[in-house]
Design an enzyme around this catalytic site. Structure first.
Site, short mmCIF file in Angstrom:
data_model
loop_
_atom_site.label_atom_id
_atom_site.label_comp_id
_atom_site.label_asym_id
_atom_site.label_seq_id
_atom_site.Cartn_x
_atom_site.Cartn_y
_atom_site.Cartn_z
N LYS A 15 17.88 -23.06 76.52
CA LYS A 15 18.25 -23.91 77.66
C LYS A 15 19.00 -23.09 78.72
O LYS A 15 18.76 -23.24 79.92
CB LYS A 15 19.09 -25.10 77.20
N THR A 48 24.40 -28.34 75.55
CA THR A 48 24.47 -27.18 74.66
C THR A 48 24.71 -25.88 75.46
O THR A 48 25.23 -24.91 74.92
CB THR A 48 23.18 -27.11 73.81
N TYR A 92 18.41 -22.50 70.19
CA TYR A 92 18.01 -23.65 71.02
C TYR A 92 18.84 -23.67 72.30
O TYR A 92 18.31 -23.79 73.41
CB TYR A 92 18.21 -24.96 70.23
N SER A 146 20.64 -29.28 78.68
CA SER A 146 21.45 -29.88 77.62
C SER A 146 22.89 -29.42 77.75
O SER A 146 23.16 -28.31 78.23
CB SER A 146 20.89 -29.41 76.28
N PHE A 148 9.95 -32.25 80.00
CA PHE A 148 10.68 -32.53 78.76
C PHE A 148 10.21 -31.63 77.62
O PHE A 148 10.98 -31.38 76.69
CB PHE A 148 10.43 -33.97 78.30
C1 UD1 Z 1 22.45 -30.92 70.29
C2 UD1 Z 1 22.90 -30.69 71.71
C3 UD1 Z 1 22.39 -31.81 72.58
C4 UD1 Z 1 20.87 -31.94 72.45
C5 UD1 Z 1 20.52 -32.14 70.99
C6 UD1 Z 1 19.02 -32.13 70.80
C7 UD1 Z 1 25.05 -29.57 71.54
C8 UD1 Z 1 26.51 -29.68 71.66
N1 UD1 Z 1 24.35 -30.65 71.76
O1 UD1 Z 1 23.05 -32.07 69.86
O2 UD1 Z 1 22.71 -31.54 73.92
O3 UD1 Z 1 20.44 -33.05 73.19
O4 UD1 Z 1 21.03 -31.06 70.21
O5 UD1 Z 1 18.70 -32.26 69.45
O6 UD1 Z 1 24.50 -28.52 71.27
N2 UD1 Z 1 25.29 -34.79 62.16
C9 UD1 Z 1 25.66 -35.13 60.87
N3 UD1 Z 1 24.69 -35.44 59.97
C10 UD1 Z 1 23.35 -35.46 60.30
C11 UD1 Z 1 22.98 -35.13 61.61
C12 UD1 Z 1 23.97 -34.79 62.52
O7 UD1 Z 1 26.85 -35.11 60.54
O8 UD1 Z 1 22.53 -35.74 59.41
C13 UD1 Z 1 26.31 -34.46 63.14
C14 UD1 Z 1 26.18 -33.05 63.72
O9 UD1 Z 1 26.84 -32.12 62.94
C15 UD1 Z 1 26.82 -33.25 65.09
C16 UD1 Z 1 26.53 -34.71 65.43
O10 UD1 Z 1 26.19 -35.33 64.22
O11 UD1 Z 1 28.20 -33.10 64.98
C17 UD1 Z 1 25.37 -34.85 66.40
O12 UD1 Z 1 24.29 -34.08 65.91
P1 UD1 Z 1 22.83 -34.15 66.57
O13 UD1 Z 1 22.44 -35.56 66.74
O14 UD1 Z 1 21.94 -33.27 65.77
O15 UD1 Z 1 23.02 -33.57 67.99
P2 UD1 Z 1 23.76 -32.22 68.50
O16 UD1 Z 1 23.48 -31.12 67.56
O17 UD1 Z 1 25.17 -32.54 68.82
#
Ligand code: UD1
Length: 345
Positions: free
Chosen positions: A157, A130, A153, A128, A84
């Site tokens: 991966k 991603t 990032y 991921s 991990f």
């Molecule tokens: C990304 C990866 C995921 C990985 C994760 C690890 C992609 C598609 N996914 O997730 O596989 O496990 O990183 O960290 O690359 N958001 C807000 N406000 C916030 C925080 C987040 O609006 O304060 C939104 C983001 O823009 C996104 C969603 O919430 O659209 C999820 O964000 P987040 O939880 O950071 O994960 P990912 O970036 O999708």
């Protein structure tokens, strides 16, 4: 019968700690390694309370090859590694690409080298969704062609997956790459959850922090995406479902069911939810009004992605047991428990 012993790297972290509990409950011995730069050693206490087991713990930077090798000389009987340990914030990786490549790839390479040197039969890698990049097809299955990663990032991966395929091609080690969608939620007991050292970047902990008042408000990153409500769509999977999948993958490898040197599985629940829908689910489940505002897009974010997990269902006999309500309920309990312990704000 002697228990099989598994090294869990990043084991004090969020998914690692949940997986250790599942491994112990499934009858494995576990050794844990972590440098604790983004996690809290106190999760070992949670693991102890839940399982009654005190696991050997190495506080070590896996990029430090010499120092890491002690684990393998101390435990020459390891059957597998679940790897991990990695940095995982998309936004941070855009700002600090060197850090991400150095940390995520060097530690992986060292673990692969140890697999070969110490004849470790099974290697499970935290990949991921991603790796699919800004895909146009949803849901994605494991055959969906990978597009350019949207962040450093994501590229670590993609490169990590390729390194594993190349390094283990003609070896005695078999591997499963698990492509997680968006892990969230916490252990039902309230004893384990995510405890990042820095302000969390992920959506669900950001929501619970805003709800409890640790941050002023949540910012919704982007409201003009081509989705049903303008915010990004993701596939949120409960961390306990994800943890259980690791045990099933390990069982699958150790029982000799995999023909290939390396195979890949998606782990999501197959349903896409927007950021605004997640906020709504949180408010409905907890009855708490969330302070939030609409903001700009975050660099490195993809528009929408959710999984087809039928391969994991078919081969690993895995299916998710929890939904978004469980995620919100357990994440909120965890945040409240954590805040009671550290009420300094
Ligand atoms: C990304 C990866 C995921 C990985 C994760 C690890 C992609 C598609 N996914 O997730 O596989 O496990 O990183 O960290 O690359 N958001 C807000 N406000 C916030 C925080 C987040 O609006 O304060 C939104 C983001 O823009 C996104 C969603 O919430 O659209 C999820 O964000 P987040 O939880 O950071 O994960 P990912 O970036 O999708």
């Amino acid at each position: 019968m002697k228990k099989k012993k598994i090294l869990v790297t990043g084991g004090t972290g969020y998914i690692g700690s949940h997986t250790i509990v599942e491994l112990i409950e499934a009858g494995y011995d576990v050794v844990c390694a972590d440098n604790c730069i983004n996690s809290d050693e106190s999760s070992l206490q949670g693991i102890h309370e839940l399982t009654g087991v005190k696991i050997p713990f190495y506080r070590v930077d896996l990029c430090d090859r010499e120092h890491s090798e002690c684990i393998f000389t101390d435990h020459p009987d390891l059957s597998g590694i679940i790897h991990f340990a990695a940095l995982k914030a998309v936004g941070e990786s855009v700002e600090k690409p060197v850090l991400y490549f150095r940390n995520n790839l060097n530690s992986l390479l060292n673990m692969l080298e140890m697999c070969l040197k110490y004849n470790i039969s099974s290697f499970i890698f935290s990949s991921s969704c991603t790796v699919y990049g800004d895909t146009e097809t949803c849901p994605v299955d494991e055959q969906t062609p990978l597009k350019e990663a949207a962040s450093p990032y994501g590229r670590t991966k993609q490169m990590g997956e390729e390194m594993i395929c190349d390094c283990l091609a003609n070896s005695k080690t078999q591997s499963i790459l698990l492509r997680y969608f968006n892990p969230a939620g916490a252990h039902a007991s309230g004893l384990l959850g995510e405890s990042p050292m820095n302000a969390p970047q992920n959506l669900v902990p950001a929501i619970t922090e805003a709800a409890i008042g640790k941050r002023q408000e949540l910012t919704v990153f982007g409201t003009d995406y081509p989705t049903r409500d303008g915010s990004c769509v993701r596939d949120y999977i409960h961390v306990s479902d994800l943890a259980r999948a690791h045990v099933l993958a390990l069982n699958y490898l150790l029982s000799g069911k995999q023909a290939e040197a390396v195979d890949i599985y998606n782990l999501g629940i197959g349903q896409g939810l927007s950021v605004l829908e997640i906020i709504q689910a949180f408010e409905q489940v907890t009855g708490v009004k969330l302070p939030y505002r609409m903001g700009d897009r975050r660099p490195g974010d993809v528009v929408a992605i959710y999984s087809d997990y039928s391969k994991a269902s078919k081969n690993l006999k895995w299916k998710p047991n929890f939904g978004v309500e469980d995620i919100m309920r357990t994440a909120w309990t965890w945040e409240q428990n954590r805040s009671m312990k550290t009420k300094s704000y």
